[in-house]
Design a protein around this motif. Sequence first.
Motif, PDB file in Angstrom:
ATOM      1  N   GLN A 285       0.858  -1.191   0.000  1.00 24.19           N
ATOM      2  CA  GLN A 285       0.000   0.000   0.000  1.00 24.19           C
ATOM      3  C   GLN A 285       0.887   1.232   0.000  1.00 24.19           C
ATOM      4  O   GLN A 285       1.963   1.220   0.586  1.00 24.19           O
ATOM      5  N   SER A 286       0.430   2.253  -0.651  1.00 21.84           N
ATOM      6  CA  SER A 286       1.189   3.500  -0.606  1.00 21.84           C
ATOM      7  C   SER A 286       0.226   4.672  -0.559  1.00 21.84           C
ATOM      8  O   SER A 286      -0.906   4.593  -1.058  1.00 21.84           O
ATOM      9  N   TYR A 287       0.670   5.711   0.081  1.00 19.86           N
ATOM     10  CA  TYR A 287      -0.108   6.949   0.163  1.00 19.86           C
ATOM     11  C   TYR A 287       0.832   8.101  -0.178  1.00 19.86           C
ATOM     12  O   TYR A 287       1.945   8.162   0.337  1.00 19.86           O
ATOM     13  N   THR A 288       0.379   8.982  -1.017  1.00 19.08           N
ATOM     14  CA  THR A 288       1.163  10.172  -1.347  1.00 19.08           C
ATOM     15  C   THR A 288       0.260  11.383  -1.189  1.00 19.08           C
ATOM     16  O   THR A 288      -0.869  11.391  -1.695  1.00 19.08           O
ATOM     17  N   TYR A 289       0.753  12.366  -0.472  1.00 18.56           N
ATOM     18  CA  TYR A 289       0.016  13.620  -0.344  1.00 18.56           C
ATOM     19  C   TYR A 289       0.874  14.737  -0.912  1.00 18.56           C
ATOM     20  O   TYR A 289       2.068  14.835  -0.611  1.00 18.56           O
TER      21      TYR A 289
END
Lengths: 675, 160
Positions: free
Chosen positions: A548-552
């Motif tokens: 999983q990855s999250y980028t803001y």
Amino acid sequence: MNNKLFFFLTLVTLNMLFFCVDTFAQKADEKKDSIKTYFGKSMIITANRRVQNVQEISNSAFIIEKGELRGADENNFEQILKDVPGLEVYDENISIRGSDGFDFGIGSRTLLMYDGIPLMSGDNGDSKFNLLPLSEIQAIDIVKGAGSALYGSSAIGGVINLISTKLSDWRDYADHPFKIDLQSSFGFYTRNNYDQWNYADNLSAKSSSNVTVSHKTSKYGAIFSGIVESDQSYRDYDDSKTGGVFGQFFLNSNGNEYNLFGLFNSTDRSDWVYWNSLDSATIPPTNLDRDIRITSSKGMVGFTGKNFLSSNTFLNTKASLFYTSFFNNYDKSQKDYRSSQSVSTYIDLQGTSLFNSSFTLTYGLTMQQNNVSSFSYGLRNQKIFAGYMQMEYNFSEGLIVNLGGRYDFETVRDANENSEFSPKLGLNYTINENAHLRAAVGKGFRAPSIGERFASISYQGFDVVENPYLHPESSWNFEIGGNFRFLTPIPMQIDGTIFSNYYSDLIEPLFTDVNYSTILFDNISNASIYGFEFAFTGFITEDISFSQSYTYLDPMDTDLNEILKFRSKYFATSSLNYNYGIFRSTVTYRYASKVEKIDDKLVLQVQDAQARVPMHVVDLYFGLSYKNKQSNLFGIYSNMDIGLNVYNALNYYYTYMVGNLAPTRFIGLTIKIGF
Amino acid sequence: MKRKYYFAYIFLLFAAILGCDKGLEPQPVTTSYVNGMIHYVDNYDNWLAADSIKDLRVVAFKNFPPTSVFEEVLSGRAYFTNQSLPTFVDSSAFSLEIADAPATMNYIAVVQQFGGIMDWRVVGLYSVIKDSAAVLEVRQGKIYNLRIDVDFKNLPKQPF
């Protein structure tokens, strides 16, 4: 519904982890497995121009290894790169952490390379994908953030390097020097949920066939590959046909390595630019002349060599000629006629010296010349000379320090000369074998492409005019991050980065007339992009893994104090893999929040230009992967992969660019057989 | 791991997927469009003298054989392009809005006004088999894309 699915899936995965933790932790403890069982030592070559453990570099990086390419379609790098955290890829445009917006396909802020040789056209400065057979790619290195300190122009947003399979990677085939790989893919775009978007009665098909013949021993090798591809597209007047050949020769002599390769690729396609309207999103504007075709060709001859000059110094030589051309079939007397040819010459001499086990020096000289002979851009010549040096000191306490810089000098006929110095400082601190901290600060720059400076073309309602006074755009990139691996409660790797990028004099298209139909490229804005990125990879069981990855991002136009155009703020990817024996399956989910701002002036040219929603895409893969190193049905080595890919399985409709519906659901079968 | 957790995950995954909307959607369309391209054989060289082309339009006739362009249009049994088509070009696009679909277009043609208001002739025909008029069943909310070739030196058989 905007974020519902995104948060729901996250919740689901977290729930699953919660459920699984106890039982799997027990098993892991019982087996006392090393963490290396789950996370191998990934090596990267691109971050510092030499082979290193990816955990020991100072920049954020991502590696796609060969095993992850096996189920993919041949000739489809775009699809592969879409799953990389923080990357947006569409129509040969790459944006790393918001580096690129909407640029009419001219001037990429990501440097695409093959074994360190740029795959960027000499006229438009755009990335050229799909020139190489996937079967010959060993890994894809993605280094995020400004890489100009080592790679110069275009590496302002990051670097993507396709790493070829070397002779030393062919250990499996020591007893089987001859190899033939056959690959065939066939699939179709399913019908749309809305009948008015079904532009034809029949389903549109996409197919490709590839043959690769190779002969490799420990000392020499040769590869020949050919591909044909046809795509009828999910949109009317968006079809394409491509043919390409690739050849490479290898020679290993006394520890020195030499590779010579050549390729040619030609595409004939329709000239799709944007839709007629949202209500007829799969057809182009009704007044468009549909007889117009675009022919584009690319050809390259390249050489790489690695020579050991002494026991602690080696020389990397890279040289290439890259030819690109495109033209449409209008008569030259007509306003919309476009054509251009360019030859890009690239030479890079790089030395690497290991003075002792702690101190490494990398240094080199680069020359790039772009000769353009173009109806659209004129007769142009651009030269870039550069010198670079980087020191790396490995302190015994686990601290690695990188300090370096690169000086670029650019001359362009009929335009101003430019020079840029791009320094870089990087730190990596090893807490223990499974915990690393990193920090980097570096400058990036991009010289304007010939196309941005001298374009004088008409393009489906837009007129682009020249601006020879453009000067380079630049950026400062700061980031801190860490990489941590655990065995309990489950085998897991976490990589996190906080970054901030400051862009100066960004080159963007600008409307100059009251009708908003005349465009010039200009240094029009300064911008900042702050953000963070986290990626998790883990094993729920030995057969089931997830990532999983999250980028803001917080992309701001600092001149106007408003959000930067054509950027999303949130990105997420989630994938679940189940491998059992020869069976492989993957579910991948990608999310990007709605692009908050576009150039309002496009509304006058592109009907329903404001139509956009968040992206929710689910891709599925089911496959069988058979590998026999001993003997097979025919008594020789063989492997076979059969894969069913379903892209955009939910048939979710969104725009990837203004006035452009993204690809709809596609179901395709890929068969690869290797002898 | 207990099997029920797998099932729980799969159930939740499908629930999430089914809960998702479909993203962009077009406005429901009730009107239909017959769009297309007209290609002029031999490009510029074949065009008639400018003063012999008073008007040039695409007309989709419901009736076959049509009585005359003027009569069919006036009686509402034919659709026609709102403006005269451009002349002395290699090709041009057209678009006809069909407001009462489903409907059958029995004869679709490019017609030229060469004299007075009643003086029209067919110069190009929508056909699947050469020189034979093709029938187009226009369904509601559908968009059709046709190709019509015009050869001023080899006109189709006249239906009027």
